[in-house]
Design a protein around this motif. Structure first.
Motif, PDB file in Angstrom:
ATOM      1  N   PHE A  20      -5.480   3.826   6.434  1.00  0.00           N
ATOM      2  CA  PHE A  20      -5.275   2.410   6.711  1.00  0.00           C
ATOM      3  C   PHE A  20      -3.826   2.159   7.109  1.00  0.00           C
ATOM      4  N   ILE A  21      -2.891   2.740   6.354  1.00  0.00           N
ATOM      5  CA  ILE A  21      -1.459   2.593   6.667  1.00  0.00           C
ATOM      6  C   ILE A  21      -1.182   3.137   8.074  1.00  0.00           C
ATOM      7  N   LEU A  40       0.828  -1.208   0.000  1.00  0.00           N
ATOM      8  CA  LEU A  40       0.000   0.000   0.000  1.00  0.00           C
ATOM      9  C   LEU A  40       0.863   1.260   0.000  1.00  0.00           C
ATOM     10  N   VAL A  64       0.524   3.955  -3.034  1.00  0.00           N
ATOM     11  CA  VAL A  64       0.174   5.358  -2.778  1.00  0.00           C
ATOM     12  C   VAL A  64       1.303   6.278  -3.231  1.00  0.00           C
ATOM     13  N   THR A  98      -8.031   7.094   1.985  1.00  0.00           N
ATOM     14  CA  THR A  98      -8.422   5.895   2.719  1.00  0.00           C
ATOM     15  C   THR A  98      -7.219   4.975   2.949  1.00  0.00           C
ATOM     16  N   LEU A  99      -6.399   4.810   1.909  1.00  0.00           N
ATOM     17  CA  LEU A  99      -5.227   3.957   2.037  1.00  0.00           C
ATOM     18  C   LEU A  99      -4.221   4.536   3.033  1.00  0.00           C
ATOM     19  N   CYS A 100      -4.043   5.847   3.020  1.00  0.00           N
ATOM     20  CA  CYS A 100      -3.139   6.499   3.993  1.00  0.00           C
ATOM     21  C   CYS A 100      -3.626   6.298   5.419  1.00  0.00           C
ATOM     22  N   PHE A 121      -6.811   7.224  -2.114  1.00  0.00           N
ATOM     23  CA  PHE A 121      -5.490   7.335  -1.497  1.00  0.00           C
ATOM     24  C   PHE A 121      -5.580   7.858  -0.069  1.00  0.00           C
TER      25      PHE A 121
END
Length: 120
Positions: free
Chosen positions: A116-117, A8, A12, A112-114, A110
């Motif tokens: 999550f990370i 991820l 990103v 959402t992914l940040c 992105f």
């Protein structure tokens, strides 16, 4: 889960670096309003060109930091949260000018992914 987070981070970071370094002067269907370049997009948002350069420097720097966080512990949170804040601004700007929702999809994804990370 560790490998998922690494993947991820790479997705990103490389995606944002592509937007800001490779695609910055190219028309895409994701640009705000009817802008053809990143600078034009910021003008559509009603922002001065200096803001475009500041945001660009921050997004590129934080993307590189996100990649570095694969090997360097302790910087992941700063990179992920910093990018999440900037991507929140991207989504807000698209909504502000009344763009169709699909134009804010990459920024929202992105973001959402940040998050999550950051959380994992």
């Amino acid at each position: 889960m560790e490998y998922v987070i690494i993947a991820l981070k790479i997705i990103v970071a490389v995606s944002l670096l592509n937007v800001w370094l490779v695609q910055r002067n190219k028309k895409t269907k994701w640009r705000g309003g009817d802008a053809d370049t990143l600078v034009e997009e910021f003008k559509v948002y009603g922002l001065p060109v200096q803001v475009c350069y500041i945001v660009g420097i921050l997004k590129v720097s934080l993307s590189l930091l996100l990649i570095a966080s694969i090997w360097v512990s302790g910087i992941e949170s700063y990179a992920a949260l910093g990018l999440a804040a900037l991507l929140t601004g991207s989504v807000v700007m698209h909504l502000k000018i009344g763009d169709p929702l699909y134009k804010s999809f990459p920024a929202a994804l992105f973001l959402t992914l940040c998050l999550f990370i950051y959380l994992y």
